[in-house]
Design a protein around this motif. Structure first.
Motif, PDB file in Angstrom:
ATOM      1  N   SER A   1       0.855  -1.194   0.000  1.00 51.38           N
ATOM      2  CA  SER A   1       0.000   0.000   0.000  1.00 51.38           C
ATOM      3  C   SER A   1       0.884   1.236   0.000  1.00 51.38           C
ATOM      4  N   HIS A   2       0.411   2.300  -0.625  1.00 48.35           N
ATOM      5  CA  HIS A   2       1.164   3.557  -0.571  1.00 48.35           C
ATOM      6  C   HIS A   2       0.870   4.313   0.717  1.00 48.35           C
ATOM      7  N   ILE A   3      -0.100   3.824   1.494  1.00 48.11           N
ATOM      8  CA  ILE A   3      -0.468   4.458   2.757  1.00 48.11           C
ATOM      9  C   ILE A   3       0.191   3.703   3.904  1.00 48.11           C
ATOM     10  N   ARG A   4       1.057   4.384   4.624  1.00 42.86           N
ATOM     11  CA  ARG A   4       1.844   3.723   5.686  1.00 42.86           C
ATOM     12  C   ARG A   4       0.948   3.054   6.729  1.00 42.86           C
ATOM     13  N   ASP A   5      -0.126   3.724   7.127  1.00 39.75           N
ATOM     14  CA  ASP A   5      -0.984   3.180   8.185  1.00 39.75           C
ATOM     15  C   ASP A   5      -1.715   1.906   7.776  1.00 39.75           C
ATOM     16  N   GLU A   6      -1.700   1.571   6.501  1.00 42.28           N
ATOM     17  CA  GLU A   6      -2.359   0.342   6.045  1.00 42.28           C
ATOM     18  C   GLU A   6      -1.424  -0.866   6.022  1.00 42.28           C
ATOM     19  N   LEU A   7      -0.159  -0.676   6.370  1.00 44.44           N
ATOM     20  CA  LEU A   7       0.817  -1.764   6.241  1.00 44.44           C
ATOM     21  C   LEU A   7       0.744  -2.784   7.377  1.00 44.44           C
ATOM     22  N   GLY A   8       0.306  -2.363   8.563  1.00 45.02           N
ATOM     23  CA  GLY A   8       0.286  -3.263   9.708  1.00 45.02           C
ATOM     24  C   GLY A   8      -0.438  -4.581   9.474  1.00 45.02           C
ATOM     25  N   PRO A   9      -1.665  -4.549   8.957  1.00 45.47           N
ATOM     26  CA  PRO A   9      -2.386  -5.811   8.732  1.00 45.47           C
ATOM     27  C   PRO A   9      -1.667  -6.757   7.763  1.00 45.47           C
ATOM     28  N   PHE A  10      -0.960  -6.213   6.784  1.00 41.79           N
ATOM     29  CA  PHE A  10      -0.193  -7.074   5.879  1.00 41.79           C
ATOM     30  C   PHE A  10       0.906  -7.806   6.650  1.00 41.79           C
ATOM     31  N   ALA A  11       1.592  -7.082   7.543  1.00 38.66           N
ATOM     32  CA  ALA A  11       2.653  -7.703   8.334  1.00 38.66           C
ATOM     33  C   ALA A  11       2.095  -8.783   9.261  1.00 38.66           C
ATOM     34  N   LEU A  12       0.955  -8.507   9.881  1.00 39.41           N
ATOM     35  CA  LEU A  12       0.360  -9.486  10.799  1.00 39.41           C
ATOM     36  C   LEU A  12      -0.108 -10.727  10.042  1.00 39.41           C
ATOM     37  N   ARG A  13      -0.658 -10.526   8.857  1.00 41.39           N
ATOM     38  CA  ARG A  13      -1.103 -11.660   8.052  1.00 41.39           C
ATOM     39  C   ARG A  13       0.086 -12.540   7.638  1.00 41.39           C
ATOM     40  N   ARG A  14       1.186 -11.901   7.271  1.00 39.52           N
ATOM     41  CA  ARG A  14       2.363 -12.688   6.868  1.00 39.52           C
ATOM     42  C   ARG A  14       3.011 -13.372   8.069  1.00 39.52           C
ATOM     43  N   ALA A  15       2.936 -12.745   9.221  1.00 38.43           N
ATOM     44  CA  ALA A  15       3.434 -13.384  10.436  1.00 38.43           C
ATOM     45  C   ALA A  15       2.655 -14.660  10.735  1.00 38.43           C
ATOM     46  N   LYS A  16       1.340 -14.593  10.561  1.00 42.17           N
ATOM     47  CA  LYS A  16       0.517 -15.778  10.805  1.00 42.17           C
ATOM     48  C   LYS A  16       0.829 -16.871   9.785  1.00 42.17           C
ATOM     49  N   GLU A  17       1.000 -16.477   8.511  1.00 39.27           N
ATOM     50  CA  GLU A  17       1.316 -17.458   7.465  1.00 39.27           C
ATOM     51  C   GLU A  17       2.660 -18.127   7.727  1.00 39.27           C
ATOM     52  N   LYS A  18       3.639 -17.341   8.190  1.00 44.22           N
ATOM     53  CA  LYS A  18       4.992 -17.850   8.372  1.00 44.22           C
ATOM     54  C   LYS A  18       5.145 -18.609   9.681  1.00 44.22           C
ATOM     55  N   LEU A  19       4.542 -18.092  10.735  1.00 41.70           N
ATOM     56  CA  LEU A  19       4.771 -18.624  12.076  1.00 41.70           C
ATOM     57  C   LEU A  19       3.591 -19.411  12.631  1.00 41.70           C
ATOM     58  N   GLY A  20       2.423 -19.243  12.033  1.00 48.05           N
ATOM     59  CA  GLY A  20       1.239 -19.913  12.548  1.00 48.05           C
ATOM     60  C   GLY A  20       0.727 -19.301  13.837  1.00 48.05           C
ATOM     61  N   ILE A  21       1.044 -18.023  14.067  1.00 52.15           N
ATOM     62  CA  ILE A  21       0.660 -17.360  15.312  1.00 52.15           C
ATOM     63  C   ILE A  21      -0.205 -16.145  15.001  1.00 52.15           C
ATOM     64  N   ASP A  22      -1.321 -16.040  15.707  1.00 54.04           N
ATOM     65  CA  ASP A  22      -2.151 -14.833  15.668  1.00 54.04           C
ATOM     66  C   ASP A  22      -1.673 -13.919  16.791  1.00 54.04           C
ATOM     67  N   PHE A  23      -0.915 -12.908  16.483  1.00 58.73           N
ATOM     68  CA  PHE A  23      -0.386 -12.029  17.522  1.00 58.73           C
ATOM     69  C   PHE A  23      -1.436 -11.002  17.933  1.00 58.73           C
ATOM     70  N   PRO A  24      -1.822 -10.964  19.226  1.00 59.49           N
ATOM     71  CA  PRO A  24      -2.732  -9.909  19.675  1.00 59.49           C
ATOM     72  C   PRO A  24      -2.005  -8.574  19.677  1.00 59.49           C
ATOM     73  N   PRO A  25      -2.720  -7.468  19.533  1.00 62.95           N
ATOM     74  CA  PRO A  25      -2.066  -6.160  19.435  1.00 62.95           C
ATOM     75  C   PRO A  25      -1.093  -5.862  20.567  1.00 62.95           C
ATOM     76  N   GLU A  26      -1.430  -6.301  21.777  1.00 61.56           N
ATOM     77  CA  GLU A  26      -0.560  -5.979  22.922  1.00 61.56           C
ATOM     78  C   GLU A  26       0.764  -6.724  22.897  1.00 61.56           C
ATOM     79  N   ARG A  27       0.914  -7.695  21.977  1.00 61.70           N
ATOM     80  CA  ARG A  27       2.183  -8.422  21.854  1.00 61.70           C
ATOM     81  C   ARG A  27       2.901  -8.052  20.563  1.00 61.70           C
ATOM     82  N   VAL A  28       2.456  -6.981  19.908  1.00 61.03           N
ATOM     83  CA  VAL A  28       3.096  -6.500  18.677  1.00 61.03           C
ATOM     84  C   VAL A  28       3.773  -5.159  18.986  1.00 61.03           C
ATOM     85  N   PHE A  29       5.025  -5.028  18.547  1.00 63.92           N
ATOM     86  CA  PHE A  29       5.802  -3.820  18.796  1.00 63.92           C
ATOM     87  C   PHE A  29       6.300  -3.266  17.460  1.00 63.92           C
ATOM     88  N   ILE A  30       5.920  -2.029  17.158  1.00 62.32           N
ATOM     89  CA  ILE A  30       6.393  -1.345  15.961  1.00 62.32           C
ATOM     90  C   ILE A  30       7.575  -0.471  16.373  1.00 62.32           C
TER      91      ILE A  30
END
Length: 227
Positions: A144-173
């Motif tokens: 996305s060209h919008i920075r604020d829209e990138l987070g969900p892409f990262a979380l989705r790829r984390a789940k695909e790669k690691l098999g983990i659904d990270f809750p927001p409180e365990r995600v650090f930008i």
């Protein structure tokens, strides 16, 4: 302890790029559009996505913004980047390699990228600095060209790669600009601001990130706020 996810910005956070990306755009403009803009782009860069910057550059040049032209711009930029990276003074910030090693060694902390760079541009920059191998996934300007829209892409790829659904409180930008803090808050994540870019620790603290550091030279201090 529950699994944690760190999502790193690149320029100004992991490393000082030395302006390699900006010089690649300027070289590309000279070669593709036959315009010489000197040694500095006339558009804002810090914390923004390459795709958003591209639209501003094309608009400045008076070039119609179409998907086809954006693709040609992107390809020309990525072709120019390997020419400019060796010519600039880029370096990893103090403590970064130690922090990456510590996170890599911890079984319950995982790391990826959340950056305004194009994926291939990120690979080139971090391979040049010898740290690309630390990151198995991420979100990039391709998404996305919008920075604020990138987070969900990262979380989705984390789940695909690691098999983990990270809750927001365990995600650090982790980032060095107001855009990084806003991007983290957009997904309810915790934010770690670091004043190794163009914003002071006072400017970043005023935006109420979860944590703020002058730099990341103290690995244990970083791990303490994550664990």
């Amino acid at each position: 302890m529950r699994d944690s996810l760190l999502l790193w910005d690149i320029d100004g956070t992991l490393a000082h790029s030395g302006g390699g990306g900006e010089q690649a755009v300027l070289l590309m403009i000279r070669e593709r559009y036959q315009r010489d803009l000197g040694d500095k782009l006339p558009v804002a860069l810090q914390g923004r996505t390459d795709t958003s910057i591209a639209r501003d550059v094309l608009n400045y040049l008076g070039v119609p913004i179409t998907p086809e032209e954006e693709m040609r711009y992107r390809e020309a930029y990525l072709a120019a980047l390997p020419k400019t990276l060796p010519k600039v003074n880029s370096y990893i910030f103090p403590g970064i390699r130690e922090a990456l090693d510590a996170v890599h060694a911890h079984p319950e902390i995982h790391q990826g990228l959340l950056t305004g760079n194009l994926r291939e541009g990120a690979r080139m920059k971090l391979s040049h600095l010898g740290i690309w191998h630390y990151f198995e996934f991420g979100a990039f300007a391709d998404d996305s060209h919008i920075r604020d829209e990138l987070g969900p892409f990262a979380l989705r790829r984390a789940k695909e790669k690691l098999g983990i659904d990270f809750p927001p409180e365990r995600v650090f930008i982790i980032g060095d600009t107001p855009h990084d803090i806003a991007c983290g808050k957009a997904i309810g994540a915790k934010t770690i601001a670091v004043a190794t870019g163009n914003f002071s620790i006072e400017q970043l603290a005023a935006l109420n990130p979860t944590h703020v550091f002058k730099d990341l030279s103290d690995t244990q201090a970083l791990l303490k706020v994550i664990l």
